[in-house]
Scaffold this active site. Structure first.
Site, PDB file in Angstrom:
ATOM      1  N   PRO A   1      -5.124  -4.896   9.655  1.00 59.79           N
ATOM      2  CA  PRO A   1      -4.413  -4.525  10.238  1.00 59.79           C
ATOM      3  C   PRO A   1      -5.830  -3.917  11.795  1.00 59.79           C
ATOM      4  O   PRO A   1      -6.636  -2.589  11.194  1.00 59.79           O
ATOM      5  CB  PRO A   1      -4.203  -3.005   9.891  1.00 59.79           C
ATOM      6  CG  PRO A   1      -5.330  -2.766   8.744  1.00 59.79           C
ATOM      7  CD  PRO A   1      -6.351  -4.162   8.225  1.00 59.79           C
ATOM      8  N   GLU A   2      -5.885  -5.110  12.560  1.00 64.67           N
ATOM      9  CA  GLU A   2      -6.121  -4.529  13.631  1.00 64.67           C
ATOM     10  C   GLU A   2      -4.887  -3.855  14.401  1.00 64.67           C
ATOM     11  O   GLU A   2      -3.886  -3.256  14.562  1.00 64.67           O
ATOM     12  CB  GLU A   2      -6.905  -5.199  14.461  1.00 64.67           C
ATOM     13  CG  GLU A   2      -8.284  -6.113  13.267  1.00 64.67           C
ATOM     14  CD  GLU A   2      -9.085  -6.885  13.894  1.00 64.67           C
ATOM     15  OE1 GLU A   2      -9.290  -7.249  15.087  1.00 64.67           O
ATOM     16  OE2 GLU A   2      -9.792  -7.417  13.254  1.00 64.67           O
TER      17      GLU A   2
ATOM     18  N   HIS B   1       0.063  -0.179  -6.391  1.00 64.10           N
ATOM     19  CA  HIS B   1      -1.480  -0.104  -4.898  1.00 64.10           C
ATOM     20  C   HIS B   1      -0.568   0.625  -4.203  1.00 64.10           C
ATOM     21  O   HIS B   1      -1.015   0.440  -2.903  1.00 64.10           O
ATOM     22  CB  HIS B   1      -1.978  -1.493  -4.672  1.00 64.10           C
ATOM     23  CG  HIS B   1      -3.197  -1.955  -5.863  1.00 64.10           C
ATOM     24  ND1 HIS B   1      -4.343  -1.504  -6.131  1.00 64.10           N
ATOM     25  CD2 HIS B   1      -2.944  -3.184  -6.326  1.00 64.10           C
ATOM     26  CE1 HIS B   1      -5.057  -2.161  -7.175  1.00 64.10           C
ATOM     27  NE2 HIS B   1      -3.561  -3.448  -6.746  1.00 64.10           N
TER      28      HIS B   1
ATOM     29  N   ARG C   1      -7.201  -0.950  -1.891  1.00 63.87           N
ATOM     30  CA  ARG C   1      -8.419  -0.431  -1.674  1.00 63.87           C
ATOM     31  C   ARG C   1      -9.001   0.565  -1.297  1.00 63.87           C
ATOM     32  O   ARG C   1      -9.658   1.546  -1.605  1.00 63.87           O
ATOM     33  CB  ARG C   1      -9.418  -1.299  -0.759  1.00 63.87           C
ATOM     34  CG  ARG C   1      -9.513  -2.543  -0.780  1.00 63.87           C
ATOM     35  CD  ARG C   1     -10.123  -3.514   0.155  1.00 63.87           C
ATOM     36  NE  ARG C   1     -11.472  -3.251   0.443  1.00 63.87           N
ATOM     37  CZ  ARG C   1     -12.731  -3.864   0.905  1.00 63.87           C
ATOM     38  NH1 ARG C   1     -12.245  -4.923   1.828  1.00 63.87           N
ATOM     39  NH2 ARG C   1     -13.735  -3.270   1.126  1.00 63.87           N
TER      40      ARG C   1
END
Length: 271
Positions: free
Chosen positions: A2-3, A89, A107
């Site tokens: 994600p930007e 996750h 992550r």
DNA sequence: CACGGATCCTGATGGC
DNA sequence: TGCCATCAGGATCCGT
């Protein structure tokens, strides 16, 4: 993943659908980057009034507070009803009367943080030092030129720093500098006003186009409805080391800057 | 203050 | 069920 464009596309994909919802429950998985900052029970019973974005943060305005979501490097959000059983996750579920908002983040660099309001210390810590929004009116050429003049750092690092402007991440930093014809290693303070103006325009153009096309992502980006983006088909330099430049055919070069990979065309981009 | 680097975590990939 | 090194969209924190 994600930007800024991906975060904005995510926001657009569920903001209307969740507006007005009553929070019925919270489920937390493994710890994320920061603790929630309140008891989950404090959220129950509140309403989700609106969803805004600041930089790469999603901001959920609650009837009595603010919930800040960050997707980190690998996060994505889904919103629906019913959602499948949480996977390994899926680390945060906000169960509401209109559906469940779920953060999936392998992550776990992402975060969900509560603040009583935007002036709250918890909110200020995350939002207080952010630069100007690139797609807003406050991002004007003169201010941007001024911001670059004071930075004795490679322009690509300045873009990633988020103080001159927010939302430009590692992919778009390379793309934007290519479009502006500026070498990523050029010190910000050595960039002329004319070239800074070009860069300013490139930032707006690339980010706005990426939002319009539904977000980028090389591998796995999809919005909260599970729809994939298309920008990856159009990357000019990112992840194209050794491949011919789409403009001049010279091989695209890659290098490391501050532990991040950078891609550029040595012919099209001047120091 | 400005800057550079280490750091959090999991998974994919490629070399051997 | 091979093992190991490297790399991946972020950004805060800490030392110099």
């Amino acid at each position: 993943m994600p930007e800024l464009p991906e975060v904005e596309v995510t926001r657009l994909s569920f903001a209307q659908r969740i507006a007005g919802a009553r929070i019925d429950g919270v489920r937390m998985g493994k710890p994320l980057r920061w603790p929630l900052g309140c008891e989950p029970e404090q959220l129950v019973g509140q309403r989700v009034l609106a969803v805004r974005r600041r930089g790469k943060y999603l901001l959920l305005d609650l009837s009595e507070g603010l919930l800040m979501l960050h997707l980190g490097m690998s996060g994505s959000v889904s919103f629906g009803s019913p959602l499948a059983e949480p996977g390994k996750h899926d680390h945060f579920d906000l169960v509401t009367s209109l559906g469940t908002l779920r953060l999936h983040d392998p992550r776990r660099f992402g975060a969900v943080v509560f603040a009583s309001d935007e002036a709250d210390a918890a909110a200020q810590k995350l939002l207080g030092r952010l630069g100007v929004e690139p797609l807003g009116d406050a991002f004007d050429v003169a201010t941007f030129q001024q911001a670059l003049k004071s930075r004795n750092m490679a322009i690509k690092q300045v873009l990633l720093g988020g103080q001159a402007v927010v939302g430009v991440g590692n992919i778009y930093a390379s793309e934007v500098l290519f479009l502006a014809g500026i070498r990523p290693t050029t010190k910000a303070l050595r960039i002329s006003k004319a070239r800074a103006a070009l860069l300013h325009g490139a930032i707006r153009q690339v980010l706005a186009q990426a939002v319009a096309k539904g977000g980028s992502t090389l591998r796995d980006f999809s919005n909260a409805q599970g729809e994939a983006g298309h920008f990856q088909l159009e990357a000019m330099v990112y992840d194209r080391a050794g491949l011919p430049c789409r403009v001049c055919a010279a091989p695209i070069k890659s290098m490391r800057q501050g532990q991040r990979s950078t891609f550029y065309c040595a012919t099209c981009q001047k120091p």
